[in-house]
Design a protein around this motif. Sequence first.
Motif, PDB file in Angstrom:
ATOM      1  N   GLY A  79       0.795  -1.221   0.000  1.00 44.82           N
ATOM      2  CA  GLY A  79       0.000   0.000   0.000  1.00 44.82           C
ATOM      3  C   GLY A  79       0.825   1.267   0.000  1.00 44.82           C
ATOM      4  N   ARG A  80       2.070   1.166   0.432  1.00 53.08           N
ATOM      5  CA  ARG A  80       2.979   2.318   0.455  1.00 53.08           C
ATOM      6  C   ARG A  80       4.084   2.188  -0.586  1.00 53.08           C
ATOM      7  NH1 ARG A  80       5.024   2.535   6.437  1.00 53.08           N
ATOM      8  NH2 ARG A  80       6.295   4.196   5.542  1.00 53.08           N
ATOM      9  N   ASN A  81       4.016   1.141  -1.427  1.00 52.19           N
ATOM     10  CA  ASN A  81       5.083   0.897  -2.399  1.00 52.19           C
ATOM     11  C   ASN A  81       6.449   0.928  -1.712  1.00 52.19           C
ATOM     12  OD1 ASN A  81       3.726   0.460  -4.902  1.00 52.19           O
ATOM     13  ND2 ASN A  81       3.200   2.625  -4.937  1.00 52.19           N
ATOM     14  N   LEU A  82       6.549   0.153  -0.629  1.00 51.84           N
ATOM     15  CA  LEU A  82       7.741   0.198   0.209  1.00 51.84           C
ATOM     16  C   LEU A  82       8.203  -1.216   0.558  1.00 51.84           C
ATOM     17  CD1 LEU A  82       9.735   1.775   2.090  1.00 51.84           C
ATOM     18  CD2 LEU A  82       7.966   1.588   3.868  1.00 51.84           C
ATOM     19  N   HIS A 110       5.745  -9.181  -4.192  1.00 48.82           N
ATOM     20  CA  HIS A 110       4.528  -8.832  -3.448  1.00 48.82           C
ATOM     21  C   HIS A 110       3.966  -7.483  -3.921  1.00 48.82           C
ATOM     22  CE1 HIS A 110       4.131 -12.028  -0.515  1.00 48.82           C
ATOM     23  NE2 HIS A 110       5.393 -11.909  -0.141  1.00 48.82           N
ATOM     24  N   ILE A 111       4.863  -6.526  -4.117  1.00 47.80           N
ATOM     25  CA  ILE A 111       4.443  -5.202  -4.581  1.00 47.80           C
ATOM     26  C   ILE A 111       3.760  -5.321  -5.943  1.00 47.80           C
ATOM     27  CG2 ILE A 111       5.210  -2.894  -5.246  1.00 47.80           C
ATOM     28  CD1 ILE A 111       5.613  -3.321  -2.292  1.00 47.80           C
ATOM     29  N   LEU A 112       4.389  -6.061  -6.852  1.00 52.53           N
ATOM     30  CA  LEU A 112       3.834  -6.209  -8.194  1.00 52.53           C
ATOM     31  C   LEU A 112       2.495  -6.930  -8.168  1.00 52.53           C
ATOM     32  CD1 LEU A 112       7.028  -7.145 -10.252  1.00 52.53           C
ATOM     33  CD2 LEU A 112       5.907  -4.917 -10.058  1.00 52.53           C
ATOM     34  N   PHE A 113       2.348  -7.906  -7.279  1.00 52.49           N
ATOM     35  CA  PHE A 113       1.078  -8.623  -7.181  1.00 52.49           C
ATOM     36  C   PHE A 113      -0.051  -7.669  -6.808  1.00 52.49           C
ATOM     37  CE2 PHE A 113      -2.037 -10.921  -4.527  1.00 52.49           C
ATOM     38  CZ  PHE A 113      -2.549 -11.788  -5.492  1.00 52.49           C
ATOM     39  N   SER A 116      -1.249  -5.701  -9.668  1.00 52.99           N
ATOM     40  CA  SER A 116      -1.873  -6.443 -10.761  1.00 52.99           C
ATOM     41  C   SER A 116      -3.382  -6.520 -10.578  1.00 52.99           C
ATOM     42  CB  SER A 116      -1.303  -7.870 -10.827  1.00 52.99           C
ATOM     43  OG  SER A 116      -1.734  -8.618  -9.705  1.00 52.99           O
ATOM     44  N   ASP A 117      -4.070  -6.929 -11.641  1.00 53.84           N
ATOM     45  CA  ASP A 117      -5.526  -7.106 -11.558  1.00 53.84           C
ATOM     46  C   ASP A 117      -5.886  -8.171 -10.540  1.00 53.84           C
ATOM     47  OD1 ASP A 117      -5.897  -5.179 -13.474  1.00 53.84           O
ATOM     48  OD2 ASP A 117      -5.996  -6.599 -15.147  1.00 53.84           O
ATOM     49  N   SER A 118      -5.073  -9.217 -10.438  1.00 51.67           N
ATOM     50  CA  SER A 118      -5.361 -10.304  -9.507  1.00 51.67           C
ATOM     51  C   SER A 118      -5.228  -9.864  -8.054  1.00 51.67           C
ATOM     52  CB  SER A 118      -4.412 -11.488  -9.760  1.00 51.67           C
ATOM     53  OG  SER A 118      -4.567 -11.987 -11.072  1.00 51.67           O
ATOM     54  N   GLY A 119      -4.240  -9.011  -7.778  1.00 51.21           N
ATOM     55  CA  GLY A 119      -3.986  -8.620  -6.393  1.00 51.21           C
ATOM     56  C   GLY A 119      -4.647  -7.342  -5.958  1.00 51.21           C
ATOM     57  N   ASP A 128      -6.161 -15.301  -0.676  1.00 54.73           N
ATOM     58  CA  ASP A 128      -5.482 -14.110  -1.178  1.00 54.73           C
ATOM     59  C   ASP A 128      -4.033 -14.072  -0.696  1.00 54.73           C
ATOM     60  OD1 ASP A 128      -5.707 -11.296  -2.425  1.00 54.73           O
ATOM     61  OD2 ASP A 128      -4.937 -10.872  -0.423  1.00 54.73           O
ATOM     62  N   ARG A 129      -3.805 -14.483   0.532  1.00 52.43           N
ATOM     63  CA  ARG A 129      -2.443 -14.524   1.073  1.00 52.43           C
ATOM     64  C   ARG A 129      -1.602 -15.571   0.343  1.00 52.43           C
ATOM     65  NH1 ARG A 129      -3.222 -15.683   7.153  1.00 52.43           N
ATOM     66  NH2 ARG A 129      -0.936 -15.511   7.204  1.00 52.43           N
ATOM     67  N   ILE A 130      -2.207 -16.714   0.053  1.00 54.10           N
ATOM     68  CA  ILE A 130      -1.496 -17.741  -0.712  1.00 54.10           C
ATOM     69  C   ILE A 130      -1.141 -17.212  -2.101  1.00 54.10           C
ATOM     70  CG2 ILE A 130      -1.694 -20.016  -1.810  1.00 54.10           C
ATOM     71  CD1 ILE A 130      -3.447 -20.878   0.523  1.00 54.10           C
ATOM     72  N   ALA A 131      -2.101 -16.550  -2.736  1.00 53.38           N
ATOM     73  CA  ALA A 131      -1.868 -16.009  -4.078  1.00 53.38           C
ATOM     74  C   ALA A 131      -0.735 -14.989  -4.078  1.00 53.38           C
ATOM     75  CB  ALA A 131      -3.148 -15.380  -4.617  1.00 53.38           C
ATOM     76  N   SER A 132      -0.678 -14.164  -3.040  1.00 53.47           N
ATOM     77  CA  SER A 132       0.387 -13.166  -2.945  1.00 53.47           C
ATOM     78  C   SER A 132       1.742 -13.825  -2.768  1.00 53.47           C
ATOM     79  CB  SER A 132       0.106 -12.221  -1.772  1.00 53.47           C
ATOM     80  OG  SER A 132       1.132 -11.255  -1.652  1.00 53.47           O
TER      81      SER A 132
END
Length: 204
Positions: A79-82, A110-113, A116-119, A128-132
């Motif tokens: 959420g903070r791109n950090l 994780h940031i890229l996920f 993305s549309d999926s994340g 959702d945590r598994i997908a990330s």
Amino acid sequence: MPQHLTLNLSLLFVVVALPVVCLAQQAPPPALAADTRQADARVRETWPRVWAELQWIQQQGTRYAWTTDMQGPAHAIPGRNLIELNPRFLGRADYPRDRWLIVVWHEYGHILFRRSDSGRGGNRGWQDRIASEHAAFEYSLQRAIDWANTRDDAGPLREVLKNLRQRSQAAQAEATNDPHTPAIRQLMSEPLWSQAESVARATR
């Protein structure tokens, strides 16, 4: 002392002191700033390729910061791109250059996920945590494959393969509610894993 003079002196104190207080609140703690500079210098001088990856990630709009306020080596805050990195793991024998590359790639995954549309807009539930985690492992594995192919250096690739195998085997011996475990097992059943093993065998 006349009352109006006392009042004027009090106001003068507030006017003079206020900027000092504001500056004190805004300035970074000297110790933290020094630790950050020291960590940056250590990575830049010891692992120039890790340093180059951090600079490249910053160019893509994701910042990184050093902090000891965590137990592990790194943590992504999408959420903070950090990406937060723990300087206590620098110089540890079990965290050489190749492992640091994998750590940085994993957290950036994780940031890229989340971008993305999926994340985007995920509910942060179990699936959702598994997908990330799957996306982060997948990204780090793909970057390690690309690294081996373009630089003739399979060090990061062998590191990520070894690390994921070990984590998968350790998880088999005990029940776990860690989303990393099903994410790793899913990745190991996919074609990308077989490709990674093939590249690792073919590259020195």
